[in-house]
Design an enzyme around this catalytic site. Structure first.
Site, PDB file in Angstrom:
ATOM      1  N   ARG A   1       0.859  -1.178   0.000  1.00 15.14           N
ATOM      2  CA  ARG A   1       0.000   0.000   0.000  1.00 15.14           C
ATOM      3  C   ARG A   1       0.892   1.225   0.000  1.00 15.14           C
ATOM      4  O   ARG A   1       1.947   1.256   0.635  1.00 15.14           O
ATOM      5  CB  ARG A   1      -0.918   0.021   1.226  1.00 15.14           C
ATOM      6  CG  ARG A   1      -2.068  -0.980   1.174  1.00 15.14           C
ATOM      7  CD  ARG A   1      -3.094  -0.601   0.110  1.00 15.14           C
ATOM      8  NE  ARG A   1      -4.256  -1.495   0.095  1.00 15.14           N
ATOM      9  CZ  ARG A   1      -4.366  -2.565  -0.677  1.00 15.14           C
ATOM     10  NH1 ARG A   1      -3.367  -2.898  -1.489  1.00 15.14           N
ATOM     11  NH2 ARG A   1      -5.456  -3.308  -0.646  1.00 15.14           N
TER      12      ARG A   1
ATOM     13  N   ASP B   1       4.647  -0.015  -7.137  1.00 19.33           N
ATOM     14  CA  ASP B   1       3.409  -0.340  -7.848  1.00 19.33           C
ATOM     15  C   ASP B   1       2.227   0.332  -7.171  1.00 19.33           C
ATOM     16  O   ASP B   1       1.090   0.202  -7.625  1.00 19.33           O
ATOM     17  CB  ASP B   1       3.203  -1.863  -7.876  1.00 19.33           C
ATOM     18  CG  ASP B   1       2.046  -2.268  -8.784  1.00 19.33           C
ATOM     19  OD1 ASP B   1       2.014  -1.796  -9.945  1.00 19.33           O
ATOM     20  OD2 ASP B   1       1.171  -3.041  -8.333  1.00 19.33           O
TER      21      ASP B   1
ATOM     22  N   HIS C   1      -0.227   0.190 -10.170  1.00 21.04           N
ATOM     23  CA  HIS C   1      -1.003  -0.767  -9.371  1.00 21.04           C
ATOM     24  C   HIS C   1      -1.475  -1.928 -10.249  1.00 21.04           C
ATOM     25  O   HIS C   1      -2.645  -2.299 -10.264  1.00 21.04           O
ATOM     26  CB  HIS C   1      -2.203  -0.089  -8.706  1.00 21.04           C
ATOM     27  CG  HIS C   1      -2.622  -0.756  -7.429  1.00 21.04           C
ATOM     28  ND1 HIS C   1      -2.986  -0.060  -6.310  1.00 21.04           N
ATOM     29  CD2 HIS C   1      -2.731  -2.065  -7.094  1.00 21.04           C
ATOM     30  CE1 HIS C   1      -3.299  -0.891  -5.338  1.00 21.04           C
ATOM     31  NE2 HIS C   1      -3.155  -2.132  -5.794  1.00 21.04           N
TER      32      HIS C   1
END
Length: 346
Positions: A233, A257, A294
């Site tokens: 996260r 990411d 992501h």
């Protein structure tokens, strides 16, 4: 049931429709779920939301007023959900507790390899007819110390891959994995791990304890030239501290990411406009930074599992009033991917 699917893309429609097989009426909406768009769920008894949708008290109140009784998350984490508000409003929350740990783990290792061997720069040079190797020196992964923060389902896969490369693997997690320990993985407190690692990769959930876990202090404790990878996260790392460490040269390379403020960037086509986020734009200026949007989860196997579990949650809610994989609204902290205890040994 009628289901409003927010933040949907063509692949969501493909995989969800295949899993649904006509059982529910799915209405696909490209819009993110937030206060301004929540009323698009009118007529639905359930909504499906993704990782960057907003499910705060205001949005949940709007959904409850429209008669929505279920939020079916298409992700494992639920730090974006106000669970206390959901409890008070009588909205049930379902999630996808697991899909493909291999997808994210392999993406994390892919970032490591691309950064180490300068693959993006090499690709650009060859496309331009430049075959000079200056500036492309990497290092052998074998023999390097790789630190893994969080050895849940994803972290365990990363550990096995890196052990296969011949890395010395160390880890931090509130509940050490006996199988990894048997393979030679050493467990350390986080800051001790940060001091030893040549490569540090993050696979922990976002909790109050892990928010900005990688901050200026932690970065200063790391080896000069360390490689840092984050596929967990965005807010697990302090972006301003990362920029400072990159400017000084202390941080050798960075693969992301995820990003702290990604909800206004990722899963959108912004190619025709300027990036308004100054911190993100600054990150893009560094040649030793590789950012993906992501996409760690983005494999056919993972998308299939996400869709099937999402529909299973809706099926179970329709039959019993509760989703198959329900997030207890009494649990007011995000789920630990690695264990039920979110705190790391700092």
């Amino acid at each position: 049931m009628q289901v409003a699917v927010f933040s949907s893309r063509s692949y969501d429609e493909t995989y969800l429709c295949a899993a649904n097989a006509g059982r529910h009426q799915l209405r696909f909406l490209e819009a993110r779920l937030e206060a301004e768009t929540a009323r698009l769920a009118a007529g639905a008894t359930a909504v499906s939301a993704f990782v960057n949708d907003t499910l705060d008290a205001e949005v949940l109140a709007t959904l409850a007023g429209l008669g929505v009784g279920l939020v079916a998350l298409r992700c494992a984490g639920f730090n974006q959900v106000d669970l206390a508000a959901a409890r008070d409003l009588g909205i049930r929350i379902g999630r996808v507790p697991a899909y493909s740990p291999h997808a994210v783990a392999e993406h994390a290792v892919g970032l490591m390899l691309a950064l180490n061997r300068h693959l993006c720069r090499a690709w650009s040079r060859v496309r331009e007819g430049n075959f000079v190797l200056d500036g492309l020196i990497g290092f052998d992964m074998a023999g390097k110390t790789a630190g893994i923060v969080g050895t849940g389902t994803i972290g365990r896969v990363v550990a096995r891959i890196l052990l296969g490369f011949g890395c010395h693997v160390i880890a931090t997690d509130p509940a050490p994995d006996p199988e990894l320990e048997a393979k030679g993985v050493r467990y350390l407190p986080f800051l001790a791990l940060a001091e030893e690692a040549d490569i540090l990769t993050l696979h922990c959930p976002l909790t109050p304890e892990t928010r900005h876990l990688v901050n200026a202090e932690a970065l200063a404790r790391m080896k000069r030239g360390v490689m840092l990878i984050n596929t967990s996260r965005g807010a697990v790392v302090d972006t301003r501290a990362l920029i400072g460490a990159l400017k000084s040269g202390h941080l050798g390379s960075l693969g992301l990411d995820v990003y702290e403020e990604e909800s206004h960037l990722f899963f959108r086509d912004l190619s025709s406009r300027a990036i308004a986020d100054d911190l993100f734009a600054r990150l893009l200026t560094f040649p030793n930074v590789l950012i993906t949007g992501h996409q760690g989860f983005f494999t056919a196997e993972a998308l299939t599992a996400i869709a099937e579990t999402t529909i299973a949650n809706i099926d179970q809610f329709a039959a019993t009033g509760a989703p198959l994989h329900e997030v207890s609204v009494e649990r007011l902290a995000p789920p630990a991917e690695a264990t039920s205890t979110p705190a790391l040994g700092l």
